[in-house]
Design an enzyme around this catalytic site. Structure first.
Site, PDB file in Angstrom:
ATOM      1  N   GLU A  88       2.324   8.398   1.286  1.00 11.48           N
ATOM      2  CA  GLU A  88       3.702   9.083   1.228  1.00 11.48           C
ATOM      3  C   GLU A  88       4.587   8.071   0.165  1.00 11.48           C
ATOM      4  O   GLU A  88       5.566   9.011  -0.418  1.00 11.48           O
ATOM      5  CB  GLU A  88       4.369   8.914   2.605  1.00 11.48           C
ATOM      6  N   CYS A 113       7.013   4.322   6.021  1.00 13.12           N
ATOM      7  CA  CYS A 113       7.200   5.532   5.274  1.00 13.12           C
ATOM      8  C   CYS A 113       8.309   6.864   5.950  1.00 13.12           C
ATOM      9  O   CYS A 113       9.131   7.148   5.108  1.00 13.12           O
ATOM     10  CB  CYS A 113       5.736   6.331   5.395  1.00 13.12           C
ATOM     11  N   HIS A 160       1.234   3.412   0.708  1.00 13.42           N
ATOM     12  CA  HIS A 160       0.957   4.316   1.376  1.00 13.42           C
ATOM     13  C   HIS A 160       1.053   5.776   0.566  1.00 13.42           C
ATOM     14  O   HIS A 160       1.730   5.703  -0.454  1.00 13.42           O
ATOM     15  CB  HIS A 160       1.727   4.517   2.497  1.00 13.42           C
TER      16      HIS A 160
END
EC number: 3.5.4.33
Length: 147
Positions: free
Chosen positions: A58, A89, A56
């Site tokens: 993040e 995250c 992801h």
């Protein structure tokens, strides 16, 4: 007087990263990490390219920022991300002890808020910054996926 480096300014940088993800066929989520009005990490989703569910925006940004700073804690940093962080995250952000999280669109299904994820006690979080722009990119992506 409007400061040149405010939440809107940095969210626009995260939106640019989300646009790169969209162009690459990834879910359009972008992130930047800032310390003292300086961007130290830029990232977007890479889950398809890397065939990795943990890639992801993040997570990529946390790793990049930690490498830049030479340490695992991001206490004085702010994460700007176009979509509310998911539980995974948010957990990583908890451990990084990030100082502030600013997000664009709310994720009503998988966001850390609806999942009840705990952030670090010193982490501040605000949402809704350029929410329409962030939501629009996500909408474009998922409409195209359904065609």
């Amino acid at each position: 007087m409007v400061l040149p480096y405010d939440d809107t300014y940095f969210m626009k940088k995260a939106l640019l990263e989300a646009q790169y993800a969209l162009e690459a066929g990834e879910v359009p989520v972008g992130a930047v990490i800032v310390v003292q009005d300086r961007i130290i990490a830029r990232a977007h989703n890479l889950t398809e390219k890397l065939n990795d569910v943990t890639a992801h925006a993040e997570m990529q940004a946390i790793t990049s920022a930690a490498n830049f700073l030479g340490g695992k804690y991001l206490k004085n940093c702010t994460l700007y991300v176009t979509l509310e962080p998911c539980q995974m995250c948010a957990g990583a952000l908890y451990w990084s002890q990030i100082g502030k999280i600013v997000y664009g669109a709310t994720d009503d299904q998988r966001g850390c808020g609806v999942m009840g994820t705990t952030l670090h006690p010193k982490t501040k979080m605000i949402g809704g910054i350029l929410e329409e722009e962030a939501s629009s990119l996500l909408h474009q992506f998922f409409v195209k996926k359904r065609i």
